[in-house]
Write an enzyme that holds these catalytic residues in place. Sequence first.
Site, PDB file in Angstrom:
ATOM      1  N   HIS A 132       0.839  -1.202   0.000  1.00 28.16           N
ATOM      2  CA  HIS A 132       0.000   0.000   0.000  1.00 28.16           C
ATOM      3  C   HIS A 132       0.874   1.252   0.000  1.00 28.16           C
ATOM      4  CE1 HIS A 132      -3.240   2.759   1.552  1.00 28.16           C
ATOM      5  NE2 HIS A 132      -2.191   3.306   2.155  1.00 28.16           N
ATOM      6  N   GLU A 133       1.901   1.278   0.846  1.00 29.42           N
ATOM      7  CA  GLU A 133       2.772   2.456   0.908  1.00 29.42           C
ATOM      8  C   GLU A 133       3.547   2.640  -0.391  1.00 29.42           C
ATOM      9  OE1 GLU A 133       2.230   4.489   3.129  1.00 29.42           O
ATOM     10  OE2 GLU A 133       1.093   3.178   4.450  1.00 29.42           O
ATOM     11  N   HIS A 136       1.464   4.379  -2.917  1.00 32.27           N
ATOM     12  CA  HIS A 136       1.516   5.837  -2.779  1.00 32.27           C
ATOM     13  C   HIS A 136       2.725   6.397  -3.525  1.00 32.27           C
ATOM     14  CE1 HIS A 136      -1.813   6.774  -0.211  1.00 32.27           C
ATOM     15  NE2 HIS A 136      -1.397   6.045   0.799  1.00 32.27           N
ATOM     16  N   GLU A 201      -6.396   7.366  -0.621  1.00 29.06           N
ATOM     17  CA  GLU A 201      -6.283   6.117   0.142  1.00 29.06           C
ATOM     18  C   GLU A 201      -6.934   4.955  -0.600  1.00 29.06           C
ATOM     19  OE1 GLU A 201      -4.485   5.336   2.801  1.00 29.06           O
ATOM     20  OE2 GLU A 201      -3.734   7.389   2.655  1.00 29.06           O
TER      21      GLU A 201
END
Length: 278
Positions: A132-133, A136, A201
């Site tokens: 997930h990071e 980003h 998100e």
Amino acid sequence: MFGNWLKTSILMAGIVALFGAVGGAIGGQQGMLIALVVGGATNLWAYWFSDKMVLKMYRARQVDAASSPYLYNMVKELAQRADLPMPKVYVIDEHQPNAFATGRNPGHAAVAATSGIMQLLSERELRGVMAHELAHVKHRDILISTISATVAGAIAALAQFGMFFGGRDNQRSHPAAQILVMLVAPLAAMLIQMAISRTREFGADRGGAEISGDPGALADALLKIESYAKGIPLQAAEEHPATAQMMIINPLLGGGLRSLFSTHPATQDRVARLRGMR
């Protein structure tokens, strides 16, 4: 990519405008001009150095394959799957389970995880979080979030300063208008963060699930992190609430007014979207 650069440009323009409004309320036309210059300089500083400032706020320590092979090698494998340069990897010695990414672009990025999240999650779940990071990073969200985190705090501090110090009487605006600007400026800065963070998100959840190849792992991790994070303070986030929007789960414990400034979508909504991925 163009969309994120546009968002970043709008964010920076909004920051300069807010600085100008606060400066005008404090010192009239002269104060506005000074504040606009300061706002522009702050944007430049934030572009180059805000990631280092955020990592310092959280007392993050950089690790490598020798000092933290479990986390480092996991990030390395996921970065290769995402076709990304290897980011710097940091550990934050805090019990609250959480993680974030920072930097100005994929070539100058960093990911950070708390010791608490490494202890709480299974390897599968932690892979989901770090993917997930990295999403980003891949989506170039990190510049927007890092700049907004650091500069929103500066705007709030400037507004609070203005509550106590005014400009010359012949240049100062009406007291009621001055107070209004002092109250609205930090609120507007937080609203800018909210508008960016809530949508990004969902995108990072989907992107992270695609990188890891396991949407369910991130869904399980989000539920577990939220459950545990609610009762464990993260001191740096409490001291610098503008940075909360960078985290995978809102780290702030405070209710009341703070709940109005939540920068994350409801976890149940995020989990439902992940469960619906094939």
